[in-house]
Design a protein around this motif. Structure first.
Motif, PDB file in Angstrom:
ATOM      1  N   PHE A 127       0.827  -1.447   0.045  1.00 39.73           N
ATOM      2  CA  PHE A 127       0.154   0.153   0.054  1.00 39.73           C
ATOM      3  C   PHE A 127       0.604   1.392   0.010  1.00 39.73           C
ATOM      4  O   PHE A 127       0.289   2.422   0.260  1.00 39.73           O
ATOM      5  N   GLY A 128       2.106   1.170   0.018  1.00 43.46           N
ATOM      6  CA  GLY A 128       2.915   2.325  -0.407  1.00 43.46           C
ATOM      7  C   GLY A 128       3.428   3.128   0.614  1.00 43.46           C
ATOM      8  O   GLY A 128       4.291   3.875   0.651  1.00 43.46           O
ATOM      9  N   GLU A 206      22.261   3.603  16.668  1.00 46.26           N
ATOM     10  CA  GLU A 206      22.326   4.732  17.265  1.00 46.26           C
ATOM     11  C   GLU A 206      21.198   5.782  16.833  1.00 46.26           C
ATOM     12  O   GLU A 206      20.611   6.395  17.487  1.00 46.26           O
ATOM     13  N   SER A 207      21.015   5.711  15.354  1.00 44.64           N
ATOM     14  CA  SER A 207      20.018   6.522  14.888  1.00 44.64           C
ATOM     15  C   SER A 207      19.465   5.881  13.338  1.00 44.64           C
ATOM     16  O   SER A 207      20.141   5.164  12.913  1.00 44.64           O
ATOM     17  N   ILE A 208      18.403   6.466  12.786  1.00 42.13           N
ATOM     18  CA  ILE A 208      17.919   6.197  11.758  1.00 42.13           C
ATOM     19  C   ILE A 208      17.924   7.524  10.953  1.00 42.13           C
ATOM     20  O   ILE A 208      17.497   8.444  11.490  1.00 42.13           O
ATOM     21  N   TRP A 209      18.609   7.529   9.553  1.00 46.22           N
ATOM     22  CA  TRP A 209      18.796   8.770   8.894  1.00 46.22           C
ATOM     23  C   TRP A 209      17.152   9.005   8.405  1.00 46.22           C
ATOM     24  O   TRP A 209      16.236   8.354   8.432  1.00 46.22           O
ATOM     25  N   PRO A 210      16.866  10.437   8.273  1.00 49.76           N
ATOM     26  CA  PRO A 210      15.507  10.868   7.647  1.00 49.76           C
ATOM     27  C   PRO A 210      15.574  10.295   6.209  1.00 49.76           C
ATOM     28  O   PRO A 210      16.355  10.274   5.570  1.00 49.76           O
ATOM     29  N   HIS A 211      14.333  10.003   5.867  1.00 52.14           N
ATOM     30  CA  HIS A 211      13.981   9.325   4.657  1.00 52.14           C
ATOM     31  C   HIS A 211      12.682   9.460   4.402  1.00 52.14           C
ATOM     32  O   HIS A 211      11.657   9.731   5.151  1.00 52.14           O
ATOM     33  N   GLY A 212      12.393   9.367   2.841  1.00 50.59           N
ATOM     34  CA  GLY A 212      10.855   9.307   2.422  1.00 50.59           C
ATOM     35  C   GLY A 212      10.728   8.817   0.870  1.00 50.59           C
ATOM     36  O   GLY A 212      11.602   8.107   0.624  1.00 50.59           O
ATOM     37  N   GLU A 318       4.490  10.429  -0.380  1.00 53.31           N
ATOM     38  CA  GLU A 318       3.747   9.080   0.188  1.00 53.31           C
ATOM     39  C   GLU A 318       4.247   9.143   1.800  1.00 53.31           C
ATOM     40  O   GLU A 318       3.199   8.587   2.387  1.00 53.31           O
ATOM     41  N   SER A 319       5.289   9.265   2.165  1.00 53.44           N
ATOM     42  CA  SER A 319       5.664   9.219   3.361  1.00 53.44           C
ATOM     43  C   SER A 319       7.101   9.965   3.679  1.00 53.44           C
ATOM     44  O   SER A 319       7.822  10.319   2.667  1.00 53.44           O
TER      45      SER A 319
END
Length: 420
Positions: A127-128, A206-212, A318-319
């Motif tokens: 569903f994307g 430690e962290s998660i990169w910003p993403h979309g 979409e996200s």
């Protein structure tokens, strides 16, 4: 019951949803393969005396202990990307069950309840929207927006849930459920190859990169491949192709990652000019400014090439997931339990990243010797998976047991280390 080893659990779970032709997994949400995974998880949890309760968003929760406050949650997701590997998501679910086995075998009784979670539609493959189950739970997406999401066949999420016997009218935030959880620890296969050179079987995120994720629709004019002159064409494939190249070049310059992993040409004839091309852009970056600048740059390239070829362009986000830095106190406590394993950033999104906005979360990574993920070639050695089980069990014992960090049982050889 007879306590089952990780290897035994994995042999049972591994075949579910695997395509015999490709060897990859197609565990799409609200399909028969998804139902088989849910049934397997439910059966295994109940064999261990856990009370399985689905929430309104399709996520599964298996409770160990009576108290429904300040619980320690662990788990991952059951779905996969198209023809993906079996470890992504599944490893976190199976190791959670195996960790319960280890703790029950030593007669550990949690003072704080332990709850195993199996999230739905984490990959967004159908569903994307990635991490859809945890986004709904945390109130990070509007329920009606989610109900209207469609798959490639035009089936809405609401329709798919209804067909699977669920009430899509009930989806949405569950503050009461999140309020009962004190911390969430997700174990996952490493997506990349940082642990192998360090000689470590287990690491901490430690962290998660910003993403979309962005959808680009290039609209042109269908025509005949053998008769339409180049000068007369409005071919959407050309600006799409130019945008793919621009994404690679501009992301490289910015130190980001940009990928077109899915494209649909319409009507899709091999002897015709396409009427439209739909493509999905995935962008990840070490910081939010770089992410924003990279997307803007790629979009500008798409607009310029579309205008050149007489093609329309629409772009829809979409996200979007902002940078996540996992809870420092929880990370420090886990590091003390495990003897300070390596600490790693990651560019991959996870349910733990979504839940981090609402409660303390952390992640453990199990070594991936090749670094390959989202592919049937994804792999983790059995010994490393078992090291992950031991590490997770130690963390759960510490967090759900008497207050106060516990030292590793053998500081000279903590779980997740290859050091002698």
């Amino acid at each position: 019951m007879t306590h089952t080893t990780f290897a035994g659990l994995w042999r049972e779970f591994e075949p579910l949803g695997r395509d015999p032709q490709t060897g990859g997994y197609r565990r799409y949400s609200w399909t028969p393969a998804d139902a088989a995974c849910r049934t397997w998880f439910t059966d295994q949890a109940e064999k261990r005396g856990l009370a399985v309760e689905p929430d309104n968003n399709g996520n599964l929760w298996a409770w160990w202990g009576q108290a429904r406050a300040d619980a320690i949650a662990t788990g991952s997701h059951l779905d996969s990307v198209p023809d993906g590997g079996g470890f992504d998501g599944g490893l976190g679910v199976v190791t959670a069950l195996a960790a319960v086995d280890l703790l029950q075998a030593k007669d550990f009784n949690p003072e704080r309840s332990v709850v195993l979670a199996a999230f739905t539609e984490e990959e967004g493959a159908r569903f994307g929207v990635p991490c859809l189950g945890s986004r709904l739970l945390a109130g990070a997406i509007d329920p009606q927006t989610a109900r209207n999401l469609t798959d490639d066949a035009g089936v809405t999420l609401a329709e798919a849930m209804t067909a699977a016997g669920w009430d899509a009218g009930l989806i949405g935030p569950r503050d009461d459920l999140l309020g009962a959880i004190g911390a969430f620890v997700e174990l996952h296969i490493e997506q990349g190859r940082a642990l192998a050179p360090l000689g470590a079987a287990v690491g901490i995120a430690e962290s998660i990169w910003p993403h979309g994720r962005w959808r680009l629709d290039f609209g042109g004019q269908a025509d005949h491949a053998g008769t339409a002159r180049f000068a007369d064409r409005h071919d959407p494939m050309l600006p799409y192709a130019a945008t793919v190249l621009a994404a690679r070049q501009r992301a490289t310059r910015a130190g980001a990652l940009a990928t077109f992993g899915k494209v649909i040409a319409e009507p899709g004839g091999s002897n015709g000019v396409s009427a439209a091309v739909r493509a999905w852009l995935d962008v990840r970056a070490p910081d939010e400014e770089t992410l924003r600048d990279t997307v803007t740059s790629v979009r500008s390239a798409a607009e310029e090439s579309s205008a050149e070829h007489g093609v329309t362009l629409t772009v829809r986000q979409e996200s979007l997931t902002r940078e996540v830095r996992f809870d420092q106190d929880l990370r420090d406590r886990i590091a003390a339990v495990l003897g300070a394993p390596p600490v790693l950033p990651t560019g991959a999104g996870h349910d733990a990243g979504v839940l981090a906005a609402r409660l303390p979360t952390a992640m453990l990574f199990v070594r991936n010797p090749t670094g390959i993920s989202h592919s049937p070639a994804e792999h983790a050695d059995l010994a490393d998976c078992e090291a992950g089980v031991r590490a997770l069990a130690a963390v759960l014992e510490n967090l759900a047991g008497p207050a106060g960090p516990a030292a590793p049982a053998d500081p000279a050889r903590p779980p997740g280390s290859d050091r002698p």
